[in-house]
Design an enzyme around this catalytic site. Structure first.
Site, mmCIF file in Angstrom:
data_model
loop_
_atom_site.group_PDB
_atom_site.id
_atom_site.type_symbol
_atom_site.label_atom_id
_atom_site.label_comp_id
_atom_site.label_asym_id
_atom_site.label_seq_id
_atom_site.Cartn_x
_atom_site.Cartn_y
_atom_site.Cartn_z
ATOM 1 N N ARG A 156 0.920 -1.162 0.083
ATOM 2 C CA ARG A 156 0.136 -0.125 0.015
ATOM 3 C C ARG A 156 0.795 1.391 0.069
ATOM 4 O O ARG A 156 1.973 1.188 0.616
ATOM 5 C CB ARG A 156 -0.869 -0.027 1.301
ATOM 6 N N ARG A 167 0.741 8.333 10.177
ATOM 7 C CA ARG A 167 -0.239 7.597 10.564
ATOM 8 C C ARG A 167 -0.066 7.254 11.867
ATOM 9 O O ARG A 167 -1.130 7.492 12.705
ATOM 10 C CB ARG A 167 -0.433 6.575 9.780
HETATM 11 P P1 AMP Z 1 -6.843 1.885 6.877
HETATM 12 O O1 AMP Z 1 -6.848 0.872 5.717
HETATM 13 O O2 AMP Z 1 -7.982 1.539 7.863
HETATM 14 O O3 AMP Z 1 -5.487 1.722 7.224
HETATM 15 O O4 AMP Z 1 -7.166 3.179 6.315
HETATM 16 C C1 AMP Z 1 -6.270 3.853 5.319
HETATM 17 C C2 AMP Z 1 -6.535 5.197 5.006
HETATM 18 O O5 AMP Z 1 -7.937 5.501 4.735
HETATM 19 C C3 AMP Z 1 -6.259 6.026 6.425
HETATM 20 O O6 AMP Z 1 -5.036 6.172 6.574
HETATM 21 C C4 AMP Z 1 -7.209 7.302 6.098
HETATM 22 O O7 AMP Z 1 -6.410 8.079 5.235
HETATM 23 C C5 AMP Z 1 -8.310 6.707 5.348
HETATM 24 N N1 AMP Z 1 -9.448 6.161 6.373
HETATM 25 C C6 AMP Z 1 -9.995 5.091 6.659
HETATM 26 N N2 AMP Z 1 -10.795 5.194 7.519
HETATM 27 C C7 AMP Z 1 -11.037 6.502 7.757
HETATM 28 C C8 AMP Z 1 -11.298 6.976 9.060
HETATM 29 N N3 AMP Z 1 -12.324 6.362 9.748
HETATM 30 N N4 AMP Z 1 -11.550 8.364 9.165
HETATM 31 C C9 AMP Z 1 -10.435 9.072 8.410
HETATM 32 N N5 AMP Z 1 -9.781 8.330 7.360
HETATM 33 C C10 AMP Z 1 -9.912 6.970 7.183
#
Ligand code: AMP
Length: 215
Positions: A156, A167
């Protein structure tokens, strides 16, 4: 039952979500997966989200809550859900609670996966995802065919070291306060040791939600 999976990026939420969802008989809502799918499809949602996601920043709460409300109101989610990475800010927690209340439901448990930053950096360094299903895999080289489907394992963009640092900072500043918010609400917050074999972590999580976690 609605279960919120909470924890740093790389804590294992995406690995545990399908295992818990299967045991509970409910579907998963992973906003990161919804956004990545939108990005791949080139929709306006995807294009807006990309501006934030690539650098590891959070997508605006209004966008996330729009997705959450739409998905949770569908028939498929009527029996509950495992929420993976959804509640990342206090306004999102408040919005989720409002949305669930309107549907006559509530959060049954918040599972907080605990893990040190050093372990996160090590894990994410070795993490790839299937470009079709978004499921995480470890121990493969980028470009390897997915072991479970016709997809390919890729890194990713936001798993690059610079984005991972961002993050983790975002997690501490904006996401960690959500746990205190849930505690202050008297929610059923359970901390889970997220270090160890995948099946051991699943067992701990299942025990925490009142199911027999023994393998
Ligand atoms: P993840 O796959 O959950 O690590 O999400 C990847 C990216 O998607 C995050 O770093 C954010 O940029 C965005 N994202 C996913 N879920 C959220 C959320 N609940 N609030 C804000 N950004 C989100």
């Amino acid at each position: 039952m609605v279960i919120v999976l909470f924890g740093k990026p790389g804590a294992g939420k995406g690995t545990q979500a399908p295992r818990l969802a299967e045991a509970l008989g409910v579907p998963i809502l992973a906003t990161g997966d919804v956004l990545r799918a939108a990005l791949k499809a080139g929709t306006p949602l995807g294009l807006e989200a990309k501006r934030y996601m690539d650098r590891g920043a959070l997508v605006p709460d209004a966008v996330i809550l729009g997705i959450v409300k739409e998905v949770l109101a569908t028939e498929q989610f009527a029996r509950g859900a495992v929420l993976d990475g959804v509640v990342r800010t206090v306004p999102q927690a408040e919005g989720l609670e409002r949305a669930l209340r309107e549907l006559g439901r509530e959060v049954g448990a918040v599972l907080a996966f605990e893990i040190e930053d050093e372990e996160i950096v090590r894990r994410i360094g070795g993490r790839l995802v299937c470009d079709k299903t978004q499921q995480p895999y470890a121990g493969y080289a980028p470009g390897t065919p997915c072991p479970d489907c016709e997809g390919t394992l890729v890194r990713r963009k936001d798993d690059e070291p610079e984005a991972v640092r961002t993050r983790l900072e975002v997690y501490r500043a904006q996401t960690l306060p959500v746990l205190d918010w849930y505690r202050a609400q008297g929610a059923n917050v359970r901390t889970i040791d997220a270090v160890g074999a995948v099946e051991d972590v699943t067992a701990r999580a299942l025990t925490a939600v009142g199911l027999d976690g023994r393998p």
